[in-house]
Design a protein around this motif. Structure first.
Motif, mmCIF file in Angstrom:
data_model
loop_
_atom_site.group_PDB
_atom_site.id
_atom_site.type_symbol
_atom_site.label_atom_id
_atom_site.label_comp_id
_atom_site.label_asym_id
_atom_site.label_seq_id
_atom_site.Cartn_x
_atom_site.Cartn_y
_atom_site.Cartn_z
ATOM 1 N N TYR A 167 58.529 44.873 24.015
ATOM 2 C CA TYR A 167 57.805 44.548 25.252
ATOM 3 C C TYR A 167 58.645 44.906 26.472
ATOM 4 C CZ TYR A 167 55.147 41.729 28.649
ATOM 5 O OH TYR A 167 54.406 41.306 29.736
ATOM 6 N N GLU A 198 47.811 38.056 31.961
ATOM 7 C CA GLU A 198 47.113 39.203 32.546
ATOM 8 C C GLU A 198 47.316 40.463 31.710
ATOM 9 O OE1 GLU A 198 47.980 39.903 36.615
ATOM 10 O OE2 GLU A 198 47.463 37.859 37.248
ATOM 11 N N PRO A 199 46.271 41.255 31.526
ATOM 12 C CA PRO A 199 46.422 42.495 30.754
ATOM 13 C C PRO A 199 47.353 43.462 31.464
ATOM 14 C CG PRO A 199 44.283 42.424 31.850
ATOM 15 C CD PRO A 199 44.892 41.072 32.034
ATOM 16 N N PRO A 200 48.117 44.232 30.717
ATOM 17 C CA PRO A 200 49.028 45.197 31.345
ATOM 18 C C PRO A 200 48.250 46.297 32.055
ATOM 19 C CG PRO A 200 48.950 45.548 28.976
ATOM 20 C CD PRO A 200 48.199 44.277 29.251
ATOM 21 N N ARG A 201 48.790 46.742 33.178
ATOM 22 C CA ARG A 201 48.137 47.820 33.916
ATOM 23 C C ARG A 201 48.370 49.149 33.210
ATOM 24 N NH1 ARG A 201 50.586 45.199 38.296
ATOM 25 N NH2 ARG A 201 52.014 46.929 38.661
ATOM 26 N N ARG A 202 47.423 50.054 33.373
ATOM 27 C CA ARG A 202 47.563 51.396 32.823
ATOM 28 C C ARG A 202 48.263 52.296 33.829
ATOM 29 N NH1 ARG A 202 44.767 52.658 28.323
ATOM 30 N NH2 ARG A 202 43.334 51.064 27.506
ATOM 31 N N GLN A 215 50.473 50.436 26.421
ATOM 32 C CA GLN A 215 49.554 49.301 26.305
ATOM 33 C C GLN A 215 49.861 48.493 25.047
ATOM 34 O OE1 GLN A 215 46.560 48.286 28.346
ATOM 35 N NE2 GLN A 215 47.990 49.268 29.746
ATOM 36 N N ASP A 216 50.129 49.182 23.956
ATOM 37 C CA ASP A 216 50.432 48.479 22.706
ATOM 38 C C ASP A 216 51.777 47.773 22.782
ATOM 39 O OD1 ASP A 216 48.051 49.363 21.719
ATOM 40 O OD2 ASP A 216 48.902 50.923 20.439
ATOM 41 N N ASP A 219 51.436 44.469 24.658
ATOM 42 C CA ASP A 219 50.442 43.508 24.181
ATOM 43 C C ASP A 219 51.033 42.096 24.240
ATOM 44 O OD1 ASP A 219 48.767 41.916 22.122
ATOM 45 O OD2 ASP A 219 47.698 43.829 22.254
ATOM 46 N N LYS A 220 50.222 41.128 24.608
ATOM 47 C CA LYS A 220 50.705 39.747 24.725
ATOM 48 C C LYS A 220 51.094 39.153 23.376
ATOM 49 C CE LYS A 220 49.658 39.962 29.071
ATOM 50 N NZ LYS A 220 50.731 40.269 30.040
ATOM 51 N N ASN A 224 50.738 42.449 17.542
ATOM 52 C CA ASN A 224 49.922 43.616 17.877
ATOM 53 C C ASN A 224 50.743 44.766 18.456
ATOM 54 O OD1 ASN A 224 47.649 42.205 17.065
ATOM 55 N ND2 ASN A 224 47.134 41.523 19.138
ATOM 56 N N ARG A 225 52.018 44.527 18.718
ATOM 57 C CA ARG A 225 52.872 45.570 19.264
ATOM 58 C C ARG A 225 53.430 46.430 18.127
ATOM 59 N NH1 ARG A 225 56.451 41.046 22.264
ATOM 60 N NH2 ARG A 225 54.764 40.142 23.514
#
Length: 245
Positions: A167, A198-202, A215-216, A219-220, A224-225
């Motif tokens: 991360y 909050e979702p990560p920005r692209r 994005q992966d 991931d929070k 999932n990472r």
């Protein structure tokens, strides 16, 4: 005994409380420089380590080519170099993980340049502090150096592992490519909430090859990472095979 590599590690007292060596009557900066030069005169490669208790690089330890933080602030990273440096970060992190070293903290100022295009990790983590804290309190919590560079696990006081490093690498990769931290607006609590919820920005370019990987990595949910930096590096090399040594 003919060493080829030496690690010069200095403690918290050296970098914070006793900058002057009263025993030898010299400032520590000069004292350490002399040691490094002695090793280098014998063709020994010297790696500067960070103090385990403080977990920081002393302010006088500098790279002739600067730090990643300086490069970002000065706007001296183009996209191609940023992509190349991101691979170096993943490669270095994967090598540390193979040695059983977890970082648990990573910021641009802890990434120094050996030369204009070679970046190295100078901070070797807070894992010992984390385990000691768990032994004492029964909790997996670690004070974050700055809310801008932390993980959802730290915010939520959950166990951290090498997926937390993944991360952190994602945060650094995003900042190198955009010039801006992933989350930095508002109060410290606002930033911590962003890491947790909050979702990560692209990246600005929706077609950028690294969008999905970042994005992966960000991931929070750790599960999932990419599960290791090596896995993230493998995915990177599939996207940019020409950069693989």
């Amino acid at each position: 005994f003919e060493p080829t590599i030496a690690t010069l590690a200095y403690g918290m007292n050296d970098s914070r409380y006793r900058p002057f060596d009263v025993t030898n009557g010299r400032w520590y900066e000069d004292h350490y420089t002399a040691i490094v030069r002695r090793f280098q005169d014998c063709n020994v490669r010297v790696v500067v380590g960070s103090p385990g208790c403080a977990g920081k690089i002393a302010g006088w330890v500098q790279s002739r080519a600067g730090t990643l933080e300086q490069r970002i602030l000065d706007g001296r990273l183009d996209e191609r170099l940023s992509i190349k440096l991101f691979r170096q970060l993943l490669d270095g992190m994967a090598a540390l993980h193979e040695l059983g070293i977890e970082l648990h903290e990573l910021m641009p100022k802890q990434l120094m340049f050996r030369d204009e295009q070679t970046m190295v990790i100078t901070h070797l983590g807070l894992l010992d502090q984390l385990h000691a804290l768990n032994d004492i309190t029964g909790e997996w919590s670690l004070p974050y150096a700055t809310p801008v560079y932390t993980t959802p696990e730290v915010v939520q006081k959950q166990p951290t592992d090498i997926r937390s490093d993944v991360y952190l690498a994602g945060l650094i990769g995003y900042e190198m490519l955009t010039g801006q931290p992933m989350f930095s607006k508002g109060s410290d609590q606002d930033i911590l909430y962003a890491h947790a919820a909050e979702p990560p920005r692209r990246l600005p370019d929706p077609r950028h090859l690294l969008n999905k990987l970042l994005q992966d990595m960000l991931d929070k949910t750790p599960g999932n990472r990419p599960q290791t930096a090596g896995e993230a590096l493998h995915r990177f090399d599939l996207l940019y095979p020409e950069l693989k040594p």
